[in-house]
Design an enzyme around this catalytic site. Structure first.
Site, mmCIF file in Angstrom:
data_model
loop_
_atom_site.group_PDB
_atom_site.id
_atom_site.type_symbol
_atom_site.label_atom_id
_atom_site.label_comp_id
_atom_site.label_asym_id
_atom_site.label_seq_id
_atom_site.Cartn_x
_atom_site.Cartn_y
_atom_site.Cartn_z
ATOM 1 N N ASN A 97 1.117 -1.267 0.016
ATOM 2 C CA ASN A 97 0.239 0.011 -0.168
ATOM 3 C C ASN A 97 1.040 1.562 -0.057
ATOM 4 O O ASN A 97 2.231 1.488 0.215
ATOM 5 C CB ASN A 97 -0.621 -0.034 1.254
ATOM 6 C CG ASN A 97 -1.849 -1.062 1.478
ATOM 7 O OD1 ASN A 97 -1.677 -1.244 0.114
ATOM 8 N ND2 ASN A 97 -2.524 -1.066 2.207
ATOM 9 N N GLY A 123 1.302 -1.274 3.805
ATOM 10 C CA GLY A 123 1.523 -2.299 3.751
ATOM 11 C C GLY A 123 1.509 -3.393 4.430
ATOM 12 O O GLY A 123 2.682 -3.471 4.799
ATOM 13 N N ASN A 156 -3.194 -9.805 17.004
ATOM 14 C CA ASN A 156 -2.745 -8.451 18.352
ATOM 15 C C ASN A 156 -4.655 -9.245 19.123
ATOM 16 O O ASN A 156 -5.257 -10.265 19.111
ATOM 17 C CB ASN A 156 -2.651 -6.955 17.998
ATOM 18 C CG ASN A 156 -4.252 -6.818 17.809
ATOM 19 O OD1 ASN A 156 -5.280 -7.294 17.544
ATOM 20 N ND2 ASN A 156 -4.356 -5.420 17.012
ATOM 21 N N THR A 173 0.199 -10.184 20.273
ATOM 22 C CA THR A 173 1.173 -9.078 21.041
ATOM 23 C C THR A 173 -0.627 -8.117 21.847
ATOM 24 O O THR A 173 -1.692 -8.502 21.599
ATOM 25 C CB THR A 173 1.785 -8.543 19.807
ATOM 26 O OG1 THR A 173 0.486 -8.261 18.598
ATOM 27 C CG2 THR A 173 2.281 -9.318 19.000
ATOM 28 N N ASP A 220 5.199 6.913 16.012
ATOM 29 C CA ASP A 220 4.147 6.911 15.485
ATOM 30 C C ASP A 220 4.312 5.583 15.838
ATOM 31 O O ASP A 220 5.330 4.195 15.122
ATOM 32 C CB ASP A 220 4.644 6.678 13.834
ATOM 33 C CG ASP A 220 3.777 6.367 12.740
ATOM 34 O OD1 ASP A 220 2.805 6.231 12.968
ATOM 35 O OD2 ASP A 220 4.004 7.031 11.393
ATOM 36 N N ASP A 223 4.028 -4.766 12.169
ATOM 37 C CA ASP A 223 4.284 -5.526 11.670
ATOM 38 C C ASP A 223 5.761 -6.118 11.262
ATOM 39 O O ASP A 223 7.072 -7.114 11.191
ATOM 40 C CB ASP A 223 4.424 -4.797 9.761
ATOM 41 C CG ASP A 223 2.856 -4.405 9.272
ATOM 42 O OD1 ASP A 223 1.877 -5.612 9.668
ATOM 43 O OD2 ASP A 223 2.637 -3.395 8.924
HETATM 44 O O1 RIB Z 1 0.032 -2.245 9.553
HETATM 45 C C1 RIB Z 1 -0.028 -1.103 8.847
HETATM 46 C C2 RIB Z 1 -0.243 -1.137 7.700
HETATM 47 O O2 RIB Z 1 -1.767 -1.397 7.469
HETATM 48 C C3 RIB Z 1 -0.261 0.446 6.881
HETATM 49 O O3 RIB Z 1 1.064 0.876 6.520
HETATM 50 C C4 RIB Z 1 -1.788 0.173 6.079
HETATM 51 O O4 RIB Z 1 -1.113 0.475 4.538
HETATM 52 C C5 RIB Z 1 -2.296 -0.287 6.272
HETATM 53 O O5 RIB Z 1 -2.013 -1.095 5.503
#
Ligand code: RIB
Length: 279
Positions: free
Chosen positions: A12, A40, A176, A194, A221, A227
Site C-alpha cells: 500500500n 501495506g 493482537n 501481541t 508513530d 508488522d
Molecule cells: O500495519 C500497518 C499498515 O496497515 C499500514 O502501512 C497500512 O498500509 C495498512 O495496511
C-alpha cells in the site's frame, strides 16, 4: 543460517496525516501537512524481515503508477527481492493513515492492486518460512498455505473469520489481543498474541510457553509496529532461535520502529537491535 522468507501480501501507499486527536463520527479535524510513505502489511513485514537479516522475496501486486513505484523502491532499498511483484491495471492500494499526537491511529485502506496478488508455488515451496496477512484474498492465502513446505506463518490482520481449511494449514499464527478475542482463541499450533506496549504471550496447543515485555520507548508513530514484530519474529524463529529469544528480539525491533513517522521508516536492522540489547 540466513532464512529464506517469502512474503505474499499487500503493498500500500500510505497517506499519513498527523492531528491533535482523531476525528469523531461526522467531525472534521485539521491536520499538519500530508506525507506519503510506503506501507501495506505485506510490504512492511517484508522490509522488517529483510532489515533483520532475512533473505526476503515479496509476492504481491501494484498499479502502474507513482505510488506503486515508491513502494517498490522502498522494498528494493531494504534488500527485498521484488522480481515477483506484478504490475496490474488497477491502482496501487492506498491507506489513509490518521495519527494522533498521542501515537494512536486509525487506518482506512482503499483496495486496488492487492486483489490481484499472485505467487509462484515453486518459489513458495523453497522458502524456510512463508508469511501472509489478511489484506489479500482468502483464496490466495489458502493456496499459499498449501504450497508452503517451510513454516507457514499467518498474521490475521485486519481480522476476519479463520476458515477451517486455512486454520488447518497454519504453523504460526500472530495476532493482537483484539484479533485474538475475535478469532475465538485458536487452540492448536503456535499462537502469538501481541498487546501494544504490554506483554506478548506465546501459546503452544493452548498452553502458555513464553512471555516477553516490550521495552519502554517514547513512541512517535505506532503504525507498522505490529508488522515489525511479525517480520522480526519470523526471521529469528526460522533461523533456529528459541521462542523466548525470538519474542525478545521481535519486541525490541517493534519498539524501536515506533521512533520515526511512517510504517517502514523506523524499522531497525539486526545490528541496531543488538546494539539496543548491549546498551
Ligand atoms: O500495519 C500497518 C499498515 O496497515 C499500514 O502501512 C497500512 O498500509 C495498512 O495496511
Amino acid at each position: 543460517m540466513t532464512p529464506r522468507i517469502a512474503v505474499v501480501g499487500s503493498i500500500n501507499a500510505d497517506l499519513v496525516v498527523q492531528m491533535p486527536r482523531l476525528p469523531g463520527r461526522g467531525e472534521t479535524v485539521s491536520s499538519g501537512e500530508p506525507a506519503w510513505f510506503p506501507g501495506g502489511k505485506g510490504a512492511n513485514q517484508a522490509v522488517a524481515a529483510a532489515r533483520m537479516g532475512g533473505n526476503v522475496s515479496m509476492f504481491g501486486a501494484i498499479g502502474a503508477d507513482e505510488p506503486g513505484q515508491m513502494c517498490l523502491s522502498a522494498l528494493k532499498q531494504s534488500g527485498v527481492n521484488v522480481d515477483a511483484v506484478v504490475k496490474v491495471s488497477s491502482p496501487t492500494s492506498t491507506a489513509l493513515v490518521m495519527v494522533e499526537h498521542s501515537g494512536e491511529n486509525q487506518i482506512v485502506v482503499a483496495d486496488g492492486a492487492n486483489q490481484y496478488a499472485s505467487f509462484d508455488a515453486a518459489q513458495i515451496s523453497a522458502a524456510d518460512a512463508v508469511l501472509v496477512q489478511f489484506e489479500i484474498p482468502e483464496s490466495v492465502i489458502v493456496e499459499v498455505g498449501k504450497a508452503a513446505k517451510g513454516i507457514f506463518c499467518v498474521n490475521a490482520a485486519p481480522v476476519r473469520e479463520l476458515s477451517d481449511e486455512l486454520a488447518g494449514l497454519i504453523d504460526v499464527l500472530i495476532v493482537n489481543e483484539h484479533e485474538f478475542a475475535q478469532l475465538g482463541e485458536p487452540k492448536s499450533g503456535l499462537v502469538i498474541v501481541t498487546a501494544g506496549s504490554k506483554e506478548v504471550v506465546a501459546y503452544q496447543n493452548g498452553e502458555v510457553v513464553a512471555k516477553s515485555q516490550p521495552p519502554k520507548v517514547e513512541a512517535l508513530d505506532t503504525v507498522g509496529a505490529g508488522d515489525t514484530f511479525v517480520g522480526a519474529f519470523v526471521v529469528a524463529y526460522a533461523s533456529g532461535k528459541t521462542i523466548p529469544d525470538s519474542l525478545d528480539l521481535a519486541c525490541a525491533a517493534s519498539a524501536l520502529s515506533t521512533l520515526k513517522l511512517g510504517a517502514q521508516s523506523g524499522m531497525p536492522t539486526a545490528s541496531e537491535v543488538n546494539e539496543f540489547f548491549n546498551k
